[in-house]
Write a protein that holds these residues in place. Structure first.
Motif, PDB file in Angstrom:
ATOM      1  N   ALA A 130       0.831  -1.209   0.000  1.00 44.05           N
ATOM      2  CA  ALA A 130       0.000   0.000   0.000  1.00 44.05           C
ATOM      3  C   ALA A 130       0.864   1.258   0.000  1.00 44.05           C
ATOM      4  O   ALA A 130       0.563   2.239  -0.696  1.00 44.05           O
ATOM      5  N   TRP A 131       1.960   1.235   0.762  1.00 44.30           N
ATOM      6  CA  TRP A 131       2.846   2.401   0.786  1.00 44.30           C
ATOM      7  C   TRP A 131       3.611   2.541  -0.529  1.00 44.30           C
ATOM      8  O   TRP A 131       3.884   3.651  -0.975  1.00 44.30           O
ATOM      9  N   LYS A 133       2.454   1.825  -3.473  1.00 46.28           N
ATOM     10  CA  LYS A 133       1.519   2.451  -4.401  1.00 46.28           C
ATOM     11  C   LYS A 133       1.301   3.922  -4.050  1.00 46.28           C
ATOM     12  O   LYS A 133       1.196   4.774  -4.939  1.00 46.28           O
ATOM     13  N   ARG A 134       1.242   4.206  -2.754  1.00 46.41           N
ATOM     14  CA  ARG A 134       1.004   5.600  -2.330  1.00 46.41           C
ATOM     15  C   ARG A 134       2.182   6.501  -2.646  1.00 46.41           C
ATOM     16  O   ARG A 134       2.015   7.680  -2.982  1.00 46.41           O
ATOM     17  N   LEU A 135       3.395   5.954  -2.536  1.00 49.93           N
ATOM     18  CA  LEU A 135       4.596   6.763  -2.749  1.00 49.93           C
ATOM     19  C   LEU A 135       5.044   6.797  -4.207  1.00 49.93           C
ATOM     20  O   LEU A 135       5.938   7.557  -4.565  1.00 49.93           O
ATOM     21  N   ALA A 181      -1.944   4.736   4.375  1.00 50.89           N
ATOM     22  CA  ALA A 181      -1.545   4.559   2.987  1.00 50.89           C
ATOM     23  C   ALA A 181      -2.744   4.420   2.058  1.00 50.89           C
ATOM     24  O   ALA A 181      -2.687   4.823   0.896  1.00 50.89           O
ATOM     25  N   LEU A 182      -3.840   3.863   2.559  1.00 56.87           N
ATOM     26  CA  LEU A 182      -5.014   3.619   1.722  1.00 56.87           C
ATOM     27  C   LEU A 182      -5.947   4.819   1.622  1.00 56.87           C
ATOM     28  O   LEU A 182      -6.769   4.886   0.703  1.00 56.87           O
ATOM     29  N   ARG A 183      -5.834   5.757   2.544  1.00 61.24           N
ATOM     30  CA  ARG A 183      -6.795   6.857   2.584  1.00 61.24           C
ATOM     31  C   ARG A 183      -6.654   7.762   1.366  1.00 61.24           C
ATOM     32  O   ARG A 183      -5.562   8.226   1.028  1.00 61.24           O
ATOM     33  N   ARG A 184      -7.748   7.994   0.694  1.00 59.27           N
ATOM     34  CA  ARG A 184      -7.825   8.943  -0.417  1.00 59.27           C
ATOM     35  C   ARG A 184      -9.006   9.877  -0.165  1.00 59.27           C
ATOM     36  O   ARG A 184      -9.999   9.481   0.453  1.00 59.27           O
ATOM     37  N   TRP A 188     -12.246   6.886   1.209  1.00 55.65           N
ATOM     38  CA  TRP A 188     -11.733   6.847   2.569  1.00 55.65           C
ATOM     39  C   TRP A 188     -12.268   5.669   3.394  1.00 55.65           C
ATOM     40  O   TRP A 188     -11.815   5.435   4.513  1.00 55.65           O
ATOM     41  N   ASP A 303       2.060  17.310   0.701  1.00 52.90           N
ATOM     42  CA  ASP A 303       0.972  16.387   0.421  1.00 52.90           C
ATOM     43  C   ASP A 303       0.132  16.274   1.688  1.00 52.90           C
ATOM     44  O   ASP A 303       0.670  16.407   2.805  1.00 52.90           O
ATOM     45  N   LEU A 305      -1.040  13.712   3.062  1.00 59.68           N
ATOM     46  CA  LEU A 305      -0.559  12.613   3.894  1.00 59.68           C
ATOM     47  C   LEU A 305       0.647  13.044   4.723  1.00 59.68           C
ATOM     48  O   LEU A 305       0.811  12.615   5.868  1.00 59.68           O
TER      49      LEU A 305
END
Length: 370
Positions: A130-131, A133-135, A181-184, A188, A303, A305
Motif C-alpha cells: 500500500a505504501w 503504491k502511495r509513494l 496509505a489507503l486513505r484517499r 476513505w 501532500d 498525507l
C-alpha cells in the motif's frame, strides 16, 4: 524578497519549503537545528529498569499475553484468565484499561500459531504494498522510490518478528500504517475500516481516529468525518462493555496502576522510535538525529498525507513525553512502521530551505500609469 523555487531533486513537485522567503527559511533552518539538538535528549532518557537494554516488546509482557491466549484456547473466560495472569505476575488490575481489549487474544486463541504468523506477515506485506503504491507518484525517479521503500523496510523490521505477534501494539501499528496509505480524499472507507480495527485491538490508537476526523472536518468532507466519528462511537461502546466485564473479575484489594504521568520528555519519544525500528542497530547518538530528520521530512512533503503523518507523530510524541513511563516504550510501535519514510522527503526539504535562506534576488514590481 521571493525565492525562486528550484526544480525538485527527488520529489515529483517542490517541497513545502520551496517558496519560503529568506527570513522564513532561516527561521525554519534554525527550528530544524533546534529539533536535531533536542533529539539528543534521548541519550539521557531511561528505559524500563528491569531490562536496561530491552528489545522492542517486553519479553515479560509477552509471556503474560502468551499465558492468556493459551488459557483462552483451552476454554477459559478471557477476563477471568487475564485477571489470574495479572495477579500471578504482580501486575496492577485497576483501572480497567490495564486489561487489554479481548480482540487479539480471542482471535489468537481461535487460530493455530502458524496461521497467526502467516496473518502477521500478510499484514506487513499488505502495508508495504500500500505504501509503495502511495509513494509511487511522490518521486520522479526509481532510485528515490527505492530509498523510500528501504527506510520503510527499516521501520517494518520489528513487525516481522513472529514472537511479537502477541503484542497488541504490533497489530494496531500496522493497521494504522495501512489505513494511512489507503486513505484517499475520494475513497476513505478502507482507511476508516482499518483505523477501527486498530482501536479494537489497542484502544491507545484512538488519537489516530480523532486526528483523521479533525482533518476530514478541515477538508469539508462531512461524510468522512461522520465515518471516523462512528468508529469512535464503536470504540466507546466496546470500552464500556470492556469496563463492565473487567469490574466483574477485579477485587477491591487488587493493586492499582501507579499512573501514567511519567513526564519523561521529548527524548523518550525519540528513544522509543529508535528502538522500535532498525535504528536500534546503530548508536543512539546517530539514531536520534535520524528520527528528527524523519519528522522534518514529513513536514517538507507538500501532500496531505505528509501533514497527517507529521500531526500523528507529533501527537504521540506529546503523549509519550507526558504520560509515557519507562516500561511503556512499546506505545511507540503504534506509529513506528512508516515513520522513517520521512527521511526520503528530507533531501528536497533541506536543499530548498538552504536555497531559500541564501537567495538574495529581489523582484521589483513597478506600477506603470498610462
Amino acid at each position: 524578497m521571493i525565492a525562486r523555487p528550484l526544480a525538485p531533486l527527488w520529489l515529483a513537485r517542490p517541497s513545502r519549503f520551496a517558496t519560503l522567503t529568506p527570513i522564513q527559511a532561516r527561521a525554519a533552518l534554525f527550528a530544524l537545528a533546534v529539533l536535531l539538538v533536542a533529539t539528543l535528549l534521548a541519550l539521557g532518557t531511561p528505559l524500563a529498569p528491569r531490562d536496561p537494554a530491552p528489545e522492542p516488546g517486553d519479553q515479560t509482557d509477552i509471556v503474560l499475553y502468551q499465558t492468556v491466549v493459551g488459557n483462552v484456547r483451552h476454554g477459559g473466560n478471557y477476563y477471568r484468565v487475564t485477571a489470574e495472569a495479572l495477579r500471578g505476575g504482580d501486575y496492577p488490575l485497576r483501572p480497567f484499561v490495564v486489561f487489554r481489549l479481548p480482540t487479539l487474544a480471542v482471535v489468537e486463541a481461535a487460530l493455530p500459531d502458524a496461521a497467526m504468523i502467516a496473518l502477521l506477515y500478510a499484514l506487513v506485506a499488505a502495508t508495504a504494498l500500500a505504501w509503495w503504491k502511495r509513494l509511487n507518484s511522490a518521486f520522479v525517479r526509481a532510485s528515490p522510490r527505492i530509498v523510500a521503500m528501504l527506510v520503510l523496510a527499516a521501520g517494518l523490521v520489528t513487525f516481522i518478528q513472529a514472537d511479537l505477534r502477541y503484542f497488541h501494539e504490533v497489530w494496531a501499528g500496522l493497521f494504522i500504517a495501512l489505513s494511512l496509505a489507503l486513505r484517499r480524499r475520494e475513497d476513505w472507507l478502507p482507511a476508516v475500516a482499518f483505523g477501527l480495527a486498530a482501536v479494537l485491538v489497542r484502544e491507545t490508537a484512538a488519537p489516530y481516529l480523532v486526528l483523521m476526523a479533525f482533518f476530514a472536518i478541515l477538508e469539508g468532507s462531512r461524510r468522512e468525518a461522520a465515518a471516523w466519528g462512528l468508529a469512535l462511537a464503536v470504540l466507546a461502546a466496546a470500552l464500556g462493555a470492556h469496563a463492565h466485564a473487567v469490574a466483574q473479575v477485579v477485587h477491591p484489594l487488587d493493586p492499582a496502576s501507579p499512573g501514567w504521568a511519567g513526564m519523561l520528555g521529548f527524548g523518550f519519544f525519540v528513544k522509543t522510535m529508535a528502538i522500535s525500528t532498525a535504528l536500534a542497530l546503530v548508536p543512539l547518538w546517530l539514531a536520534a538525529p535520524l528520527v528528527g530528520i524523519a519528522l522534518f521530512g514529513w513536514a517538507a512533503w507538500a501532500d496531505d498525507l505528509g501533514i497527517r503523518m507529521l500531526a500523528l507523530l507529533s501527537g504521540y510524541a506529546a503523549i509519550l513525553a507526558v504520560v509515557g513511563r519507562t516500561d511503556t516504550f512499546y506505545w511507540g510501535l503504534l506509529v513506528a512502521p512508516a515513520m522513517l519514510v520521512g527521511i526520503a522527503f528530507a533531501v528536497d526539504g533541506v536543499r530548498d530551505l538552504i536555497h531559500a535562506a541564501l537567495d538574495q534576488r529581489r523582484i521589483t514590481v513597478r506600477r506603470v500609469v498610462r
